[in-house]
Scaffold this motif. Structure first.
Motif, PDB file in Angstrom:
ATOM      1  N   TYR A  58       7.452   1.420  -6.584  1.00  0.00           N
ATOM      2  CA  TYR A  58       8.441   1.994  -5.648  1.00  0.00           C
ATOM      3  C   TYR A  58       9.880   1.676  -6.039  1.00  0.00           C
ATOM      4  CZ  TYR A  58       4.929   3.819  -2.415  1.00  0.00           C
ATOM      5  OH  TYR A  58       3.898   4.547  -1.843  1.00  0.00           O
TER       6      TYR A  58
ATOM      7  N   ALA B 245       0.840  -1.215   0.000  1.00  0.00           N
ATOM      8  CA  ALA B 245       0.000   0.000   0.000  1.00  0.00           C
ATOM      9  C   ALA B 245       0.870   1.258   0.000  1.00  0.00           C
ATOM     10  CB  ALA B 245      -0.899  -0.029   1.239  1.00  0.00           C
TER      11      ALA B 245
ATOM     12  N   GLY C  33      -4.645   2.628  -4.568  1.00  0.00           N
ATOM     13  CA  GLY C  33      -3.687   3.180  -5.547  1.00  0.00           C
ATOM     14  C   GLY C  33      -3.681   2.285  -6.768  1.00  0.00           C
TER      15      GLY C  33
HETATM   16  N1  APR Z   1      -0.895  -9.852  -7.632  1.00  0.00           N
HETATM   17  C1  APR Z   1       0.381 -10.057  -7.227  1.00  0.00           C
HETATM   18  N2  APR Z   1       1.391  -9.192  -7.455  1.00  0.00           N
HETATM   19  C2  APR Z   1       1.090  -8.078  -8.144  1.00  0.00           C
HETATM   20  C3  APR Z   1      -0.218  -7.781  -8.599  1.00  0.00           C
HETATM   21  C4  APR Z   1      -1.231  -8.736  -8.306  1.00  0.00           C
HETATM   22  N3  APR Z   1      -2.500  -8.540  -8.696  1.00  0.00           N
HETATM   23  N4  APR Z   1      -0.176  -6.578  -9.243  1.00  0.00           N
HETATM   24  C5  APR Z   1       1.104  -6.168  -9.205  1.00  0.00           C
HETATM   25  N5  APR Z   1       1.866  -7.058  -8.559  1.00  0.00           N
HETATM   26  C6  APR Z   1       3.304  -7.031  -8.296  1.00  0.00           C
HETATM   27  C7  APR Z   1       4.129  -6.152  -9.188  1.00  0.00           C
HETATM   28  O1  APR Z   1       4.482  -6.860 -10.391  1.00  0.00           O
HETATM   29  C8  APR Z   1       5.352  -5.925  -8.298  1.00  0.00           C
HETATM   30  O2  APR Z   1       6.274  -6.998  -8.478  1.00  0.00           O
HETATM   31  O3  APR Z   1       3.468  -6.514  -6.999  1.00  0.00           O
HETATM   32  C9  APR Z   1       4.782  -5.978  -6.869  1.00  0.00           C
HETATM   33  C10 APR Z   1       4.693  -4.625  -6.197  1.00  0.00           C
HETATM   34  O4  APR Z   1       4.294  -3.657  -7.156  1.00  0.00           O
HETATM   35  P1  APR Z   1       3.322  -2.414  -6.755  1.00  0.00           P
HETATM   36  O5  APR Z   1       1.939  -2.880  -6.667  1.00  0.00           O
HETATM   37  O6  APR Z   1       3.635  -1.324  -7.725  1.00  0.00           O
HETATM   38  O7  APR Z   1       3.761  -1.975  -5.282  1.00  0.00           O
HETATM   39  P2  APR Z   1       5.021  -1.126  -4.795  1.00  0.00           P
HETATM   40  O8  APR Z   1       6.172  -1.235  -5.722  1.00  0.00           O
HETATM   41  O9  APR Z   1       5.188  -1.504  -3.376  1.00  0.00           O
HETATM   42  O10 APR Z   1       4.479   0.374  -4.903  1.00  0.00           O
HETATM   43  C11 APR Z   1       3.458   0.749  -4.011  1.00  0.00           C
HETATM   44  O11 APR Z   1       2.128   1.595  -5.793  1.00  0.00           O
HETATM   45  O12 APR Z   1       0.043   0.782  -6.230  1.00  0.00           O
HETATM   46  C12 APR Z   1       0.710   1.807  -5.618  1.00  0.00           C
HETATM   47  O13 APR Z   1      -0.735   2.501  -3.830  1.00  0.00           O
HETATM   48  C13 APR Z   1       0.473   1.802  -4.150  1.00  0.00           C
HETATM   49  O14 APR Z   1       1.559   3.894  -3.850  1.00  0.00           O
HETATM   50  C14 APR Z   1       1.700   2.497  -3.674  1.00  0.00           C
HETATM   51  C15 APR Z   1       2.782   1.985  -4.594  1.00  0.00           C
END
Ligand code: APR
Length: 350
Positions: free
Chosen positions: A120, A22, A29
């Motif tokens: 991130y 998150a 997000g």
């Molecule tokens: N299931 C499993 N993994 C997923 C899914 C899903 N449905 N969607 C994305 N991922 C993977 C991505 O490929 C990546 O390897 O989750 C990992 C983390 O990616 P992000 O979701 O972008 O999270 P993060 O890098 O921690 O960034 C967090 O992004 O979505 C916003 O609100 C969130 O501001 C926060 C930021």
């Protein structure tokens, strides 16, 4: 209990708690955050509004609502800049605090995405190493089934050097169809010789034994002298079942049972079944997981496989990859599983 790498959408994983990557607001997000909020329904957002946000590295828990899980544990990963601003410790805290919350809520199974490895910007290989490190150290003291959910193959990377090294090894040793061809016989004979000569594992040199030209099988398994004393002992060992050999090897290694099955990424229930049934028939990945945990050289790995009715096959990429790690003396089952996963092969353990 084990850590399992799976390729899936985390919103489809049925377990006690899934972890959300998150942001500070906890108000949704993109990426996995967006997917979880969409799948859980608007009640999740309503509950998140009551939590007053979340600091980086911390974790907060809500219900799962329309998701196939009881809870969602929301954690905020660090935004990666250059690795010199405490990012690693903050990312480690995400896993630790999420696992702690899961434990406090009697979760027996949890699923993590690769936190911070998306928007991130955390380097994926590093993010994977930290995730595996934190989860496995938690699992050394607690029984829980933990899934590390990889959403898309490109999001999953082992080091490019390791990947190309393994690819080269596969190219040299993988036989499209399993035929005990001349090259396969030569390959087996060569590493038998390497094993005898000690070049494999730095073992003390034994007298070189010339293998007959038509010797097409692995060398007869070498029982280290300290493990088998006399002829009747040797006969007993040859007749022993897989589980008898496993228990003997655990005793010889000096490990406790629990140390061995955790190192093998095998859960306690499965180990108890093997322990209590001398004629238990394990799967091949289970046999290999124990051979890795016991750090058996290839001939003894082959011996343990044979007792369960299996053999390493040159037409199995997974076997060739396991052989690569044994030959290179890397017995870390999580490194091996990362490599198997990267090559789309079934992982060891569980
Ligand atoms: N299931 C499993 N993994 C997923 C899914 C899903 N449905 N969607 C994305 N991922 C993977 C991505 O490929 C990546 O390897 O989750 C990992 C983390 O990616 P992000 O979701 O972008 O999270 P993060 O890098 O921690 O960034 C967090 O992004 O979505 C916003 O609100 C969130 O501001 C926060 C930021």
């Amino acid at each position: 209990m084990p850590l399992k790498l799976i390729r899936n959408d985390i919103t489809r994983v049925e377990c006690d708690a899934i972890v959300n990557a998150a942001n500070h607001t906890l108000l949704g997000g993109g990426g996995v955050d967006g997917a979880i909020h969409r799948a859980a329904g608007k009640k999740l957002l309503e509950e998140c509004r009551t939590l007053n946000g979340c600091d980086t590295g911390e974790a907060k828990i809500t219900k799962g609502y329309d998701l196939p899980c009881r809870y969602v544990i929301h954690t905020v990963g660090p935004i990666y800049t250059d690795g010199k601003h405490g990012e690693e410790q903050l990312l480690r805290n995400c896993y630790r605090n999420s696992l702690k919350l899961g434990l406090e809520h009697q979760c027996e199974s949890m699923a993590f995405p690769l936190i911070s490895a998306g928007a991130y910007g955390y380097p994926r290989t590093e993010a994977l190493r930290i995730a595996t490190d934190e989860i496995t150290s938690f699992l050394s003291d607690h029984d829980m089934m933990v899934y590390l959910v990889i959403f898309d193959q490109k999001a999953f990377q082992i080091s490019s050097h390791l990947y190309s090294d393994i690819q080269e090894y596969i190219d040299q040793n993988y036989a499209e169809t399993h035929s005990d061809s001349i090259s396969e016989r030569r390959r087996r004979r060569n590493y038998a010789k390497e094993f005898i000569s000690g070049s494999f594992f730095g073992r003390k040199k034994t007298e070189e034994k010339e293998w007959e030209e038509n010797e097409a099988v692995f060398p007869p398994p070498l029982y280290s002298s300290e493990s088998v004393e006399s002829l009747e002992e040797r006969l007993k060992v040859i007749d022993e079942s897989f589980s008898e050999m496993l228990l003997r090897k655990i005793d010889e290694s000096g490990m406790k049972d629990s140390e061995c099955y955790k190192k093998a990424n095998i859960d306690r229930k499965l180990f108890s079944k093997i322990r209590s049934n001398p004629s238990y028939k394990p799967s091949k990945p289970t046999v290999l997981a124990f051979a890795i945990a016991l750090e058996l050289p290839l001939p003894e790995t082959e011996e343990m496989l044979m007792k369960a009715g299996f053999a390493l096959s040159p037409s199995s990429k997974a076997d060739i990859i396991v052989e690569y790690f044994i030959k290179n003396g890397n017995y870390d089952i999580f490194d091996i599983n990362d490599a198997l996963f990267a090559f789309d092969q079934p992982t060891l353990g569980v």
